[in-house]
Design a protein around this motif. Structure first.
Motif, PDB file in Angstrom:
ATOM      1  N   ASP A   1     -12.712  -8.177  -7.295  1.00 28.58           N
ATOM      2  CA  ASP A   1     -11.711  -7.148  -7.109  1.00 28.58           C
ATOM      3  C   ASP A   1     -10.333  -7.797  -7.083  1.00 28.58           C
ATOM      4  N   VAL A   2      -9.312  -7.035  -7.443  1.00 28.83           N
ATOM      5  CA  VAL A   2      -7.932  -7.507  -7.341  1.00 28.83           C
ATOM      6  C   VAL A   2      -7.351  -6.896  -6.075  1.00 28.83           C
ATOM      7  N   ARG A   3      -6.755  -7.734  -5.247  1.00 27.54           N
ATOM      8  CA  ARG A   3      -6.122  -7.261  -4.017  1.00 27.54           C
ATOM      9  C   ARG A   3      -4.699  -7.792  -3.947  1.00 27.54           C
ATOM     10  N   ARG A   4      -3.827  -6.955  -3.448  1.00 31.60           N
ATOM     11  CA  ARG A   4      -2.427  -7.336  -3.257  1.00 31.60           C
ATOM     12  C   ARG A   4      -2.301  -8.114  -1.958  1.00 31.60           C
ATOM     13  N   ARG A   5      -1.690  -9.267  -2.021  1.00 33.26           N
ATOM     14  CA  ARG A   5      -1.427 -10.069  -0.819  1.00 33.26           C
ATOM     15  C   ARG A   5       0.030  -9.875  -0.445  1.00 33.26           C
ATOM     16  N   ALA A   6       0.275  -9.540   0.792  1.00 36.44           N
ATOM     17  CA  ALA A   6       1.633  -9.284   1.271  1.00 36.44           C
ATOM     18  C   ALA A   6       2.451 -10.568   1.294  1.00 36.44           C
ATOM     19  N   ALA A   7       3.766 -10.403   1.170  1.00 33.27           N
ATOM     20  CA  ALA A   7       4.680 -11.533   1.309  1.00 33.27           C
ATOM     21  C   ALA A   7       4.546 -12.080   2.730  1.00 33.27           C
ATOM     22  N   ARG A   8       4.785 -13.372   2.863  1.00 30.40           N
ATOM     23  CA  ARG A   8       4.664 -13.958   4.195  1.00 30.40           C
ATOM     24  C   ARG A   8       5.570 -15.167   4.310  1.00 30.40           C
TER      25      ARG A   8
END
Length: 102
Positions: free
Chosen positions: A57-64
């Motif tokens: 699956d493709v998941r969006r990773r938040a900025a950090r």
């Protein structure tokens, strides 16, 4: 400690060809086509499920905000897409059984 080994594409082709009795060039072509299709589906944001193996699956990773390990300097990592693999129950059970010596 467990010893990790790496199987590269050529070794995978060799193992599949040996197991199926198919020509290496045919196996290589099929594997490349399969990987290309999986990649195309992921780029199109589609889940890819391989029964008994797992799903991608493709998941969006938040900025950090993180720190440079050498200097301690703050570094902003922008948001980005990542690929997530979730093993199927059958594969997880096989790994668990292997780890327990079964």
């Amino acid at each position: 400690l467990a010893r990790w080994s790496v199987v590269n594409a050529s070794e995978l082709v060799e193992k599949v060809a040996s197991r199926t009795g198919r020509e290496r060039r045919d196996v290589r072509g099929v594997l490349e086509a399969a990987f290309d299709e999986i990649a195309a589906e992921l780029v199109a944001r589609q889940r890819v499920t391989l029964s008994g193996f797992g799903s991608f699956d493709v998941r969006r990773r938040a900025a950090r905000l993180t720190r440079h390990p050498g200097t301690g300097e703050a570094i902003e990592v922008p948001d980005r897409d990542g690929i997530v693999f979730r093993a199927a129950t059958k594969l997880r059970d096989a790994l668990r059984e292997s780890a327990s010596g079964g």
